[in-house]
Write an enzyme that holds these catalytic residues in place. Structure first.
Site, PDB file in Angstrom:
ATOM      1  N   ASN A  56       0.035  -5.554   7.294  1.00 31.27           N
ATOM      2  CA  ASN A  56       1.503  -4.737   6.018  1.00 31.27           C
ATOM      3  C   ASN A  56       2.193  -5.496   7.268  1.00 31.27           C
ATOM      4  O   ASN A  56       2.044  -5.761   8.442  1.00 31.27           O
ATOM      5  CB  ASN A  56       1.324  -3.621   6.026  1.00 31.27           C
ATOM      6  CG  ASN A  56       0.853  -3.441   5.029  1.00 31.27           C
ATOM      7  OD1 ASN A  56       0.146  -4.363   4.411  1.00 31.27           O
ATOM      8  ND2 ASN A  56      -0.082  -1.977   5.123  1.00 31.27           N
ATOM      9  N   ARG A  57       4.490  -5.425   6.939  1.00 30.81           N
ATOM     10  CA  ARG A  57       4.985  -5.848   7.266  1.00 30.81           C
ATOM     11  C   ARG A  57       5.079  -4.681   8.717  1.00 30.81           C
ATOM     12  O   ARG A  57       5.385  -3.335   7.777  1.00 30.81           O
ATOM     13  CB  ARG A  57       6.053  -5.755   7.283  1.00 30.81           C
ATOM     14  CG  ARG A  57       6.105  -7.198   6.756  1.00 30.81           C
ATOM     15  CD  ARG A  57       7.592  -7.388   5.430  1.00 30.81           C
ATOM     16  NE  ARG A  57       8.277  -6.918   6.506  1.00 30.81           N
ATOM     17  CZ  ARG A  57       9.662  -7.672   5.507  1.00 30.81           C
ATOM     18  NH1 ARG A  57      10.635  -7.570   4.762  1.00 30.81           N
ATOM     19  NH2 ARG A  57      11.164  -7.518   7.149  1.00 30.81           N
TER      20      ARG A  57
END
Ligand code: C5P
Length: 219
Positions: free
Chosen positions: A22-23
């Site tokens: 995930n960012r």
């Protein structure tokens, strides 16, 4: 107070050199850890892979996967009085990780995924009198989703964050959030530094914990 904070992404392996993630820069969670430590509280920071140094006075446990993060948090749950889950834990992971690097020519047409453990949900029944704080990063109005997560994950507070706004969310040093307490009115904060947001979260948690121990002393 003993405070357990999570930050950063998790990495779910496809093979030894590739992963789903995930960012997340980890800045928000690291700021929360720093805010509690600066007030003299004991903080353990369970962190996914990020490019940040551990804040002064914080003891850091580094993990890679959602399973490792769950194990690290679970092992310290009894110890803590508050859990702040700022980590961007992967929701899905490859069902199987290949033991050796997959050859480019043997590209899989699809990746078979399964759900990664939801750490807050998994620990909800061991919550006891602890204060649990979650984050809801959404694109667009975050409040409806945040309310649902607050309820479903049995949280005391959720920090709702529209990550599509300028100056808010990933990698930024500022954030624009609304604090949504269970059973209380939303607290809409202006755009401010992540450290500023972290201070407000720490104040809320410490007020809540003080209120709970005063109520316990009366009974
Ligand atoms: O991913 P989601 O929007 O549901 O995340 C909301 C909250 O739940 C965050 O505080 C996040 O750290 C936590 N979470 C978790 N385990 C997951 C996914 C998210 O504890 N697998």
């Amino acid at each position: 107070m003993h405070v357990l904070v999570t930050a950063g992404p998790t990495r779910e392996p496809i093979d030894p050199v590739r992963f789903i993630s995930n960012r997340s820069s980890g800045k928000m969670g690291y700021a929360v850890a720093a805010a509690f430590a600066a007030r003299g509280h004991e903080v353990v920071l369970v962190s996914g892979p990020v490019a940040l140094a551990a804040p002064a006075g914080v003891s850091r446990v580094q993990v890679q996967t959602a399973d490792e993060m769950l194990a690290a948090v679970s092992a310290r749950l009894e110890w803590c009085g508050a859990l702040v889950m700022a980590a961007a834990v992967a929701d899905w992971r490859p069902r199987r990780a290949a033991a050796a690097k997959l050859k480019k020519a043997a590209m899989p047409v699809a990746l078979e995924l399964e759900a990664a453990p939801d750490i807050l949900r998994a620990l909800a029944e061991r919550k006891g009198g602890r204060v649990f704080v979650g984050f809801a990063a959404e694109t667009g109005d975050p409040l409806p989703e945040a309310r649902r997560k607050l309820r479903e994950k049995k949280l005391d507070l959720i920090v709702a964050n529209d990550v599509s706004r300028a100056g808010s969310g990933f990698e930024a040093d500022t954030n624009k959030v609304t604090l949504l307490p269970a059973g209380g009115a939303p607290i809409d904060l202006p755009l401010m530094s992540k450290r500023g947001v972290a201070e407000r979260i720490a104040e809320w948690v410490l007020d809540r914990a003080a209120g709970a121990s005063a109520a316990a002393a009366e009974t």
